[in-house]
Design a protein around this motif. Structure first.
Motif, PDB file in Angstrom:
ATOM      1  N   SER A 197       0.836  -1.201   0.000  1.00 43.44           N
ATOM      2  CA  SER A 197       0.000   0.000   0.000  1.00 43.44           C
ATOM      3  C   SER A 197       0.866   1.245   0.000  1.00 43.44           C
ATOM      4  N   MET A 198       0.656   2.115  -0.996  1.00 42.31           N
ATOM      5  CA  MET A 198       1.426   3.357  -1.068  1.00 42.31           C
ATOM      6  C   MET A 198       1.030   4.305   0.065  1.00 42.31           C
ATOM      7  N   ALA A 199      -0.271   4.303   0.409  1.00 41.80           N
ATOM      8  CA  ALA A 199      -0.737   5.221   1.456  1.00 41.80           C
ATOM      9  C   ALA A 199      -0.060   4.920   2.790  1.00 41.80           C
ATOM     10  N   THR A 200       0.078   3.612   3.128  1.00 41.83           N
ATOM     11  CA  THR A 200       0.696   3.300   4.425  1.00 41.83           C
ATOM     12  C   THR A 200       2.199   3.578   4.394  1.00 41.83           C
ATOM     13  N   GLN A 201       2.805   3.492   3.201  1.00 43.86           N
ATOM     14  CA  GLN A 201       4.217   3.889   3.112  1.00 43.86           C
ATOM     15  C   GLN A 201       4.356   5.388   3.286  1.00 43.86           C
ATOM     16  N   GLU A 202       3.421   6.108   2.668  1.00 46.18           N
ATOM     17  CA  GLU A 202       3.441   7.572   2.739  1.00 46.18           C
ATOM     18  C   GLU A 202       3.411   8.031   4.204  1.00 46.18           C
ATOM     19  N   ILE A 203       2.594   7.376   5.033  1.00 44.57           N
ATOM     20  CA  ILE A 203       2.485   7.820   6.431  1.00 44.57           C
ATOM     21  C   ILE A 203       3.488   7.088   7.330  1.00 44.57           C
ATOM     22  N   GLU A 204       4.297   6.207   6.757  1.00 40.45           N
ATOM     23  CA  GLU A 204       5.294   5.429   7.514  1.00 40.45           C
ATOM     24  C   GLU A 204       4.637   4.646   8.642  1.00 40.45           C
ATOM     25  N   LEU A 205       3.602   3.918   8.244  1.00 39.42           N
ATOM     26  CA  LEU A 205       2.831   3.144   9.227  1.00 39.42           C
ATOM     27  C   LEU A 205       3.659   2.030   9.864  1.00 39.42           C
ATOM     28  N   ALA A 213       4.817  -5.498  11.540  1.00 38.71           N
ATOM     29  CA  ALA A 213       4.037  -5.463  10.298  1.00 38.71           C
ATOM     30  C   ALA A 213       4.787  -6.253   9.243  1.00 38.71           C
ATOM     31  N   TRP A 214       4.152  -7.288   8.692  1.00 40.69           N
ATOM     32  CA  TRP A 214       4.819  -8.124   7.684  1.00 40.69           C
ATOM     33  C   TRP A 214       4.297  -7.787   6.298  1.00 40.69           C
ATOM     34  N   GLU A 215       5.191  -7.327   5.424  1.00 37.64           N
ATOM     35  CA  GLU A 215       4.809  -7.075   4.037  1.00 37.64           C
ATOM     36  C   GLU A 215       4.677  -8.418   3.320  1.00 37.64           C
ATOM     37  N   THR A 216       3.619  -8.587   2.515  1.00 41.59           N
ATOM     38  CA  THR A 216       3.395  -9.889   1.874  1.00 41.59           C
ATOM     39  C   THR A 216       3.546  -9.863   0.358  1.00 41.59           C
ATOM     40  N   ASP A 217       3.668  -8.674  -0.209  1.00 38.61           N
ATOM     41  CA  ASP A 217       3.955  -8.577  -1.644  1.00 38.61           C
ATOM     42  C   ASP A 217       5.422  -8.971  -1.831  1.00 38.61           C
ATOM     43  N   LEU A 218       5.719  -9.791  -2.830  1.00 38.95           N
ATOM     44  CA  LEU A 218       7.074 -10.332  -2.970  1.00 38.95           C
ATOM     45  C   LEU A 218       8.143  -9.238  -2.992  1.00 38.95           C
ATOM     46  N   ALA A 219       7.931  -8.234  -3.844  1.00 40.24           N
ATOM     47  CA  ALA A 219       8.951  -7.187  -3.952  1.00 40.24           C
ATOM     48  C   ALA A 219       9.034  -6.363  -2.668  1.00 40.24           C
ATOM     49  N   LEU A 258       8.396  -7.491   0.239  1.00 40.42           N
ATOM     50  CA  LEU A 258       9.080  -8.365   1.197  1.00 40.42           C
ATOM     51  C   LEU A 258      10.607  -8.259   1.026  1.00 40.42           C
ATOM     52  N   ILE A 259      11.048  -8.229  -0.217  1.00 41.42           N
ATOM     53  CA  ILE A 259      12.487  -8.099  -0.499  1.00 41.42           C
ATOM     54  C   ILE A 259      13.007  -6.784   0.084  1.00 41.42           C
ATOM     55  N   VAL A 260      12.231  -5.712  -0.125  1.00 39.07           N
ATOM     56  CA  VAL A 260      12.631  -4.402   0.386  1.00 39.07           C
ATOM     57  C   VAL A 260      12.671  -4.421   1.908  1.00 39.07           C
ATOM     58  N   GLN A 261      11.621  -5.009   2.515  1.00 40.02           N
ATOM     59  CA  GLN A 261      11.555  -5.019   3.978  1.00 40.02           C
ATOM     60  C   GLN A 261      12.681  -5.854   4.579  1.00 40.02           C
ATOM     61  N   LEU A 262      12.888  -7.045   4.030  1.00 42.87           N
ATOM     62  CA  LEU A 262      13.955  -7.908   4.561  1.00 42.87           C
ATOM     63  C   LEU A 262      15.333  -7.278   4.339  1.00 42.87           C
ATOM     64  N   GLY A 263      15.471  -6.526   3.259  1.00 43.22           N
ATOM     65  CA  GLY A 263      16.758  -5.889   2.955  1.00 43.22           C
ATOM     66  C   GLY A 263      16.986  -4.587   3.709  1.00 43.22           C
ATOM     67  N   GLU A 280      -4.099  -6.945  -7.798  1.00 36.64           N
ATOM     68  CA  GLU A 280      -2.724  -7.398  -7.553  1.00 36.64           C
ATOM     69  C   GLU A 280      -2.429  -8.639  -8.387  1.00 36.64           C
ATOM     70  N   SER A 281      -1.190  -9.110  -8.297  1.00 37.07           N
ATOM     71  CA  SER A 281      -0.746 -10.167  -9.198  1.00 37.07           C
ATOM     72  C   SER A 281      -0.372 -11.467  -8.506  1.00 37.07           C
ATOM     73  N   GLU A 282      -0.235 -11.430  -7.179  1.00 36.25           N
ATOM     74  CA  GLU A 282       0.376 -12.582  -6.516  1.00 36.25           C
ATOM     75  C   GLU A 282      -0.575 -13.393  -5.651  1.00 36.25           C
ATOM     76  N   GLY A 283      -1.757 -12.851  -5.363  1.00 35.59           N
ATOM     77  CA  GLY A 283      -2.687 -13.573  -4.498  1.00 35.59           C
ATOM     78  C   GLY A 283      -2.467 -13.280  -3.028  1.00 35.59           C
ATOM     79  N   ASN A 284      -1.372 -12.607  -2.713  1.00 38.96           N
ATOM     80  CA  ASN A 284      -1.119 -12.255  -1.314  1.00 38.96           C
ATOM     81  C   ASN A 284      -2.172 -11.280  -0.813  1.00 38.96           C
ATOM     82  N   GLY A 285      -2.632 -10.416  -1.712  1.00 37.96           N
ATOM     83  CA  GLY A 285      -3.655  -9.445  -1.346  1.00 37.96           C
ATOM     84  C   GLY A 285      -4.926 -10.174  -0.927  1.00 37.96           C
TER      85      GLY A 285
END
Lengths: 246, 476
Positions: free
Chosen positions: B108-116, B127-133, B135-140, B221-226
């Motif tokens: 979600s761009m909105a939750t990134q915008e507010i740094e939720l 908070a666990w991000e479930t979108d693959l990309a 997730l990569i950003v969060q883990l990195g 979305e594309s991955e089904g995580n949503g």
């Protein structure tokens, strides 16, 4: 046909060969060319850098110089783009309603060179001769703001002895962008370096475009690289004839 | 965070980044062009998309109230958040009320915008991000570099390293023999995420669209995580920018064509999830919408600027932007990078900071962004508009060299006689520059030109002087 030449401030001051060639070409095609001496600049540099207030005097000067002509021609897609797409907003911001009306009346009569040749004079064969391998860069404002389309290419294809080669990723911006080249020099040069690389890949001796400003940027890089590739304005190629040394 | 020119310099010098970006954007550009080319009514669709958004924005008060009434009637709860702080407080309180210490998230761009995520972490909630990309950003421990492809700046080898190093610390670890094959990487992510989906009791999402008539939220979305996040947990909290509204369900017909073709270059996105309030015995039993302003009404008040709120976050403008292609998203210093970020961020945040003052200049105004925008936001025009705002609000003192240069140039170009006088001086100065037709070095700020490019010497004779000499007296 009586035509007023808008030399543009850059053409007038730094690259006079482009407006001179425009005069030779238009006269050869039977136009009576005039140069209204009161002209200066389209004001684009100021408008696009955010100095809209300072652009008003340029817009006023432009209208005063050209209001009486049925056709105005400039060897620059960018400057003509500025006249057609920005002058009205700049004039409106000045609060001078007479200027706003005058701008809206004049703008449709202002043409970029390839537009004027193909769509107003109705010709693609201008009788030019240019025995060189040439590649063409469609500058962003010619391509996207004015939608000149393939008109410059149609003109170049009719030039005798000219070997036209396709430029890879031609539609990508060269990175000039007016004051962008100074405000973001690193990105500007990165974009220009890719453009210069594509130009070299074609094996052309000459890079041609309809804007001296973009050619100044790409040419500045090609020159620094000692590439041996010349940049030449479209008008100069179209004005060349068999009698010239070219 | 340094302003764009400095941040961009670092990015431009990073050859791995340049290579990753050029490859990825070229691929998406090609895909988009081919699927857009399939529709012969694309221009009409685009016009319809722009018109629906423009209409909704000009009656936003009405549609927001209609939306609130519909959500409430369907068993949901609407919360209004003026800014990031308020929105974060609402979400933290809602999660706390459930007694849970973790949430799964749909990108979600909105939750990134507010740094939720940071606000939740401060409150002791993971908070666990479930979108693959994502997730990569969060883990990195990284920041997203693209609206749609947040990890666009990473290649497969880098992703493998991140998974190997980080997954074990927060959940199911990556297998020891993990390679950088996409299928193996996806499998590791799937195992890691599945455990989180099945455990989480609370999910946080954004929304691509919010339908005023029915109170329906829509996520594509594309991955089904949503879909997993939206259906498995007991509590669902959706943070939605107020500009996401469309009047009716019918309007989705336009956007569900425009969005996937513009963003991923697909004819249709694999998953489209819609939810309306609460359905007993099916899906989340507690549903909250946080309607987020956070600068949007300021943008709405600007007659020219408000068109940026039409944005449907497809990121087509990023993928065609020659500047973005060479710098990536981080240089923009905003969660919304690229051309749309350059016009959105200074409007949402104001132009007080050096970062936001530099953003409207982070473009060569080539116009490629406008050509691909599915809702026809005239980004080049908006950039110029915002540049004017920056100059008028912050350059009053005219202290900077560029300000001086622009002032001087304006004075010279205001009158043909002054221009002619300067041309005479320039022609005369040519004798000091040497015989070569170009200049290798100029003083600051023009050295920014000559550091890498030769500059042309002034003409021996201006066009004006040539005309006077050869045709003088003929006219005017």
């Amino acid at each position: 046909m009586r035509v007023a030449l808008f030399a543009t401030c850059l053409g007038d001051t730094v690259f006079p060969e482009a407006p001179k060639a425009t005069v030779r070409l238009l006269e050869r095609l039977g136009c009576e060319v005039e140069f209204p001496a009161a002209q200066t600049c389209c004001g684009q540099m100021h408008t696009n850098t955010g100095y809209r207030r300072q652009a008003v005097s340029s817009v006023r000067t432009f209208v005063d110089a050209f209001a009486d002509y049925d056709a105005v021609v400039a060897p620059s897609g960018s400057c003509v783009g500025s006249v057609r797409h920005q002058h009205a907003a700049v004039a409106d911001s000045s609060g001078d309603s007479r200027l706003s009306r005058a701008v809206r009346g004049l703008a449709p009569r202002v043409h970029e060179l390839s537009e004027f040749l193909v769509s107003v004079l109705g010709t693609t064969d201008v009788g030019a001769y240019f025995p060189h391998r040439v590649t063409y860069h469609p500058t962003c404002h010619s391509a996207r703001l004015l939608r000149v389309g393939d008109r410059p290419l149609r003109l170049l294809r009719e030039v005798r002895a000219l070997d036209l080669v396709e430029l890879p990723q031609a539609e990508q911006c060269c990175g000039f962008g007016g004051t962008f080249a100074l405000k973001n020099p690193d990105v500007s040069v990165a974009m220009g370096a890719d453009k210069a690389r594509h130009v070299r890949e074609t094996g052309a001796e000459v890079l041609c475009a309809g804007d001296s400003s973009c050619l100044m940027h790409i040419g500045g890089l090609l020159s620094r690289q000692r590439s041996g590739i010349r940049v030449v304005h479209l008008a100069e190629i179209l004005a060349s004839t068999e009698g010239d040394r070219a | 965070m340094p302003p764009f020119p400095e941040a961009a310099k670092r990015a431009v010098d990073d050859s791995q980044l340049r290579h990753n970006l050029a490859g990825a954007t070229a691929t998406i550009r090609r895909k988009r062009a081919s699927v857009v080319g399939e529709l012969d009514d694309w221009a009409e669709l685009r016009e319809a998309g722009a018109a629906i958004k423009a209409h909704t924005l000009s009656h936003l008060d009405t549609y927001l109230e209609r939306f609130e009434a519909a959500v409430t009637a369907a068993g949901g709860v609407v919360h209004w958040a003026r800014d990031a702080e308020e929105a974060n407080r609402i979400v933290v309180d809602l999660v706390r009320a459930t007694g849970e210490r973790e949430v799964v998230k749909v990108k979600s761009m909105a939750t990134q915008e507010i740094e939720l995520n940071e606000a939740l972490a401060d409150a002791g909630i993971s908070a666990w991000e479930t979108d693959l990309a994502e997730l990569i950003v969060q883990l990195g421990h990284d920041a997203p570099s693209h609206i749609l492809v947040p990890a666009i700046h990473r290649n497969r080898a880098e992703v493998r390293e991140i998974f190997r190093r980080e997954m074990g610390a927060v959940g199911v670890p990556a297998p020891d023999d993990l390679t950088d094959e996409p299928a193996r990487l996806a499998d590791a992510a799937r195992r890691h995420l599945r455990e989180k989906f099945l455990r989480a009791k609370v999910a946080v999402s954004g929304a691509n669209f919010a339908v005023a008539d029915t109170g329906t939220l829509v996520v594509v979305e594309s991955e089904g995580n949503g879909r997993m996040c939206l259906t498995l947990p007991e509590t669902l909290i959706s943070v939605v920018g107020i500009e996401k509204l469309v009047p009716s369900w019918r309007d989705l017909e336009v956007f569900l064509q425009l969005l996937p073709r513009s963003s991923t270059g697909e004819r249709m996105n694999p998953y489209t999830s819609t939810w309306t309030g609460v359905t007993p015995g099916d899906g989340p039993q507690s549903f909250h919408v946080v309607l987020l302003d956070n600068g949007r009404t300021n943008a709405l008040a600007d007659e020219v600027g408000r068109q940026a709120l039409r944005c449907i976050r497809c990121s087509a403008c990023l993928n065609v932007c020659p500047v973005y292609e060479r710098t990536g998203g981080h240089a923009y210093g905003s969660v919304y990078p690229g051309p749309i970020g350059a016009v959105l961020a200074p409007q949402l945040r104001g132009t007080a900071s050096p970062v936001d003052q530099a953003l409207p200049y982070a473009s060569s105004l080539c116009g490629a962004c406008y050509d691909v925008c599915p809702v026809a936001i005239d980004i080049p025009d908006l950039l110029v508009h915002l540049r004017t705002r920056v100059v008028e609000e912050h350059h009053g003192a005219r202290s900077r060299p560029l300000d001086l240069l622009m002032g001087l140039a304006g004075w010279v170009l205001g009158d043909a006689r002054r221009l002619a006088a300067v041309q005479r001086v320039a022609s005369w100065s040519r004798r000091f520059i040497g015989r070569r037709g170009s200049i290798g070095r100029l003083p600051a700020p023009l050295s920014r030109w000559t550091d890498a490019r030769d500059a042309p010497a002034p003409a021996r004779e201006s066009f004006r002087a040539w005309w006077e000499r050869t045709r003088g007296g003929k006219q005017s």
